[in-house]
Design an enzyme around this catalytic site. Structure first.
Site, PDB file in Angstrom:
ATOM      1  N   MET A   1      12.446  11.122 -16.838  1.00 46.99           N
ATOM      2  CA  MET A   1      13.669  11.279 -17.652  1.00 46.99           C
ATOM      3  C   MET A   1      14.751  10.280 -17.260  1.00 46.99           C
ATOM      4  SD  MET A   1      13.855  15.457 -17.475  1.00 46.99           S
ATOM      5  CE  MET A   1      13.472  15.541 -15.727  1.00 46.99           C
TER       6      MET A   1
ATOM      7  N   ASP B   1       5.681  23.090 -26.855  1.00 43.75           N
ATOM      8  CA  ASP B   1       6.712  22.062 -26.777  1.00 43.75           C
ATOM      9  C   ASP B   1       6.411  20.899 -27.689  1.00 43.75           C
ATOM     10  OD1 ASP B   1       8.376  23.201 -24.994  1.00 43.75           O
ATOM     11  OD2 ASP B   1       7.564  22.186 -23.231  1.00 43.75           O
TER      12      ASP B   1
ATOM     13  N   LYS C   1      12.472  20.762 -28.370  1.00 44.33           N
ATOM     14  CA  LYS C   1      13.738  20.221 -28.855  1.00 44.33           C
ATOM     15  C   LYS C   1      13.506  18.814 -29.337  1.00 44.33           C
ATOM     16  CE  LYS C   1      15.374  23.056 -25.273  1.00 44.33           C
ATOM     17  NZ  LYS C   1      14.056  23.261 -24.665  1.00 44.33           N
TER      18      LYS C   1
HETATM   19  N1  SAH Z   1       6.346  18.642 -17.161  1.00 43.90           N
HETATM   20  C1  SAH Z   1       6.240  17.263 -17.549  1.00 43.90           C
HETATM   21  C2  SAH Z   1       7.548  16.524 -17.424  1.00 43.90           C
HETATM   22  C3  SAH Z   1       8.598  17.015 -18.366  1.00 43.90           C
HETATM   23  S1  SAH Z   1      10.119  16.153 -18.214  1.00 43.90           S
HETATM   24  C4  SAH Z   1       5.149  16.601 -16.700  1.00 43.90           C
HETATM   25  O1  SAH Z   1       4.681  17.182 -15.736  1.00 43.90           O
HETATM   26  O2  SAH Z   1       4.741  15.493 -17.046  1.00 43.90           O
HETATM   27  C5  SAH Z   1       9.996  14.978 -19.502  1.00 43.90           C
HETATM   28  C6  SAH Z   1       9.807  13.603 -18.919  1.00 43.90           C
HETATM   29  O3  SAH Z   1       8.472  13.438 -18.533  1.00 43.90           O
HETATM   30  C7  SAH Z   1      10.077  12.470 -19.860  1.00 43.90           C
HETATM   31  O4  SAH Z   1      11.439  12.167 -19.942  1.00 43.90           O
HETATM   32  C8  SAH Z   1       9.315  11.364 -19.206  1.00 43.90           C
HETATM   33  O5  SAH Z   1      10.004  10.827 -18.118  1.00 43.90           O
HETATM   34  C9  SAH Z   1       8.123  12.094 -18.668  1.00 43.90           C
HETATM   35  N2  SAH Z   1       6.970  12.014 -19.578  1.00 43.90           N
HETATM   36  C10 SAH Z   1       6.384  13.019 -20.258  1.00 43.90           C
HETATM   37  N3  SAH Z   1       5.317  12.565 -20.925  1.00 43.90           N
HETATM   38  C11 SAH Z   1       5.230  11.248 -20.661  1.00 43.90           C
HETATM   39  C12 SAH Z   1       4.327  10.240 -21.022  1.00 43.90           C
HETATM   40  N4  SAH Z   1       3.296  10.482 -21.811  1.00 43.90           N
HETATM   41  N5  SAH Z   1       4.530   8.982 -20.549  1.00 43.90           N
HETATM   42  C13 SAH Z   1       5.565   8.714 -19.748  1.00 43.90           C
HETATM   43  N6  SAH Z   1       6.452   9.639 -19.354  1.00 43.90           N
HETATM   44  C14 SAH Z   1       6.286  10.887 -19.808  1.00 43.90           C
END
Ligand code: SAH
Length: 511
Positions: A185, A48, A70
């Site tokens: 998100m 990803d 994406k």
């Molecule tokens: N599977 C991932 C989440 C994917 S959804 C997990 O467990 O973390 C994508 C969302 O994750 C983003 O829109 C944001 O809200 C959050 N996210 C992912 N990486 C992040 C980061 N480094 N800091 C803050 N939010 C993050």
């Protein structure tokens, strides 16, 4: 670290198996040992966008790396296509890692992918990752639970427009949830989320936080209240990816926020050492909070196949004194001996001198204890320390780089020694890509650990030398070269080794 007797994961990925692997939130150090092990062995990796920088560094040379994320303006694979590829690769009898940001089962569609694999009869395993909701909060100094004011935590998607008629989210239930709310998100919908929560009964004065790019070097966070967070986020210009957090624990950032307190937080530091040696210096600086940019200026090219080296090995037993002037020299001397069937015993009769603690350390790892290590890691200091060694009329070996200063051989020759200067390697310029050069822009510090790093770095970057960067030099010889080439040396290490360089940089950053 010793492994237990029962180590089910000793093996890498198995052929024909698919692995749904969490890569964590961004900081490479938060990847699990299992994730790294699977990446290192996988035949194919589908990855990803939001995976840590360098997450794939350990992948096999011949691994198939497939980007399926994406990104705006980029055509990426659809979910269905991703799942189809995964099944296909596994059916070909190859191992496949599906690498996802954070945890694969937390808003990561990992559940759907597992179901597809199950339906296709493909064996699979799941490797959890550190999820952003917990990691970003922790790096912002916010504990998602706390004995005093949060005995529960909820992970919620903020993706959905709260204005939507048939919302899948039960806002009144969330508003009355007795604990911390962590929204993924949701930053784009924040104004409506805040409004909706408060309208449904959440206390408008409750502390709330937003954390952008949590655990990345450019993490930013703001703390406000449930009512004022939208304005605070807009003002600070925070955007995706970000975590939103509602709950009294958000206020604890003021006391617990630790990231920004690290001594090199917010400083961009360029490391110019050879790649093989850079990473330990880079790791130390990163651990102190620096954003490290590696731009190796030099590369070490062994020259141990020469006639000179062959002759040296032939005579190795005759040397009364052997001087090593770098860890590379120590390493390559032993390799030259090993290639001709010799080991440390070949040096049994010789006095061994190392120019500094780094070289002495490398020698120790190679099974040799240096008899002489001068107080300062420069040739002049070594000359001084060698006064006690009888060299008149005796063969002395100086094993070193092809191009080096002649202070040491000249001083020993003057005392009647029969000096053999044997070059074991050459230091050559390591080219850099446009992207690598661009990455040094705005650097606060550029570190130099030798004259050759200065010379070759300047050749490589030319006009792109970061204008306001402070130059940090490992010692007087390096500083002199830097000044000759028109640089202002802001910091010079007192102890002329990487530890000394870090200490000097730290002292400067604290000013
Ligand atoms: N599977 C991932 C989440 C994917 S959804 C997990 O467990 O973390 C994508 C969302 O994750 C983003 O829109 C944001 O809200 C959050 N996210 C992912 N990486 C992040 C980061 N480094 N800091 C803050 N939010 C993050």
């Amino acid at each position: 670290m010793s492994r237990g007797d029962y180590a089910p994961h000793d093996a890498g990925p198995r052929p024909g198996v698919a692995y749904l692997v969490g890569a964590g939130p961004g900081d490479r150090g938060l990847m699990t040992a299992r994730a790294l092990e699977l990446i290192a062995g996988a035949d194919a990796i589908l990855y990803d966008r939001l995976i840590p920088a360098g997450a794939l560094d350990g992948a096999r040379e011949d691994a198939e790396l497939i980007y399926v994320g994406k990104a705006p303006g980029r055509v990426a694979m659809e979910q269905e296509e991703t799942e189809r590829r995964m099944v296909e690769i596994a059916r070909e009898g190859r191992s496949v890692v599906r690498l996802k940001g954070g945890d694969p089962f937390v808003f990561g569609r990992g559940g759907e992918e597992a179901e597809t694999l199950e339906a296709a009869g493909v064996p699979f395993e799941v490797v959890p990752g550190v999820t952003a909701g917990i990691a970003a909060s922790a790096y912002a100094g916010i504990p998602v639970t706390h004995r005093d004011d949060a005995s529960a935590v909820a992970f919620v998607t903020g993706h959905e427009d709260p204005g939507k008629e048939s919302s899948a989210i039960d806002w009144p239930a969330l508003a009355s949830f007795p604990g911390t709310l962590v929204l993924y998100m949701g930053v784009r919908n924040l104004p409506r989320i805040s409004e909706r929560l408060i309208a449904s009964g959440r206390d408008p004065d409750e502390p709330a936080a937003a954390i952008q790019r949590g655990t990345w070097p450019d993490q930013r966070a703001v703390v406000a209240t449930a009512a004022t967070l939208p304005d605070a986020v807009a003002e600070a210009g925070l955007g995706a990816p970000a975590i939103l957090l509602f709950g009294p624990v958000a206020a604890r950032r003021e006391r617990i926020g630790w990231l920004e307190r690290r001594p090199l937080h917010g400083r961009r530091v360029v490391v110019t050492r050879a790649r093989a040696q850079a990473s330990s210096l880079a790791a130390v600086l990163t651990g102190l909070g620096a954003e490290v940019v590696e731009l190796p200026a030099i590369r070490i090219e062994p020259r141990i196949d020469s006639a000179e080296v062959a002759a040296m090995v032939e005579n190795i037993h005759s040397y009364a004194l052997v001087c090593l002037t770098s860890p590379n020299g120590a390493e390559l001397l032993m390799r030259a001996l090993a290639e001709r069937g010799l080991d440390a015993r070949a040096l049994a009769a010789a006095t061994i001198a190392a120019i500094g603690p780094g070289t002495a350390r490398r020698l120790r790892e190679l099974g040799l204890i240096a008899d002489i290590v001068p107080p300062r890691s420069i040739a002049e200091s070594l000359v001084e320390s060698l006064r006690e060694v009888e060299v008149d009329g005796r063969p002395v070996l100086i094993a070193r780089a092809a191009e080096a200063r002649d202070v040491l051989p000249e001083a020993l020759a003057e005392r009647g020694a029969k000096v053999d200067v044997v070059p074991l390697y050459e230091t050559v310029r390591e080219p850099a890509s446009e992207d690598e050069i661009e990455a040094i822009a705005g650097a606060d510090y550029v570190t130099f650990t030798s004259s050759s790093t200065v010379r070759f770095f300047l050749e490589t970057v030319g006009e792109s030398f970061p204008a306001r960067a402070r130059v940090v030099s490992i010692g007087p010889v390096t500083s002199e070269t830097a000044r000759e080439l028109g640089l202002d040396v802001a910091v010079e290490a007192e102890q002329h080794d990487p530890d000394g360089l870090v200490a000097a940089l730290l002292a400067d950053a604290a000013l």
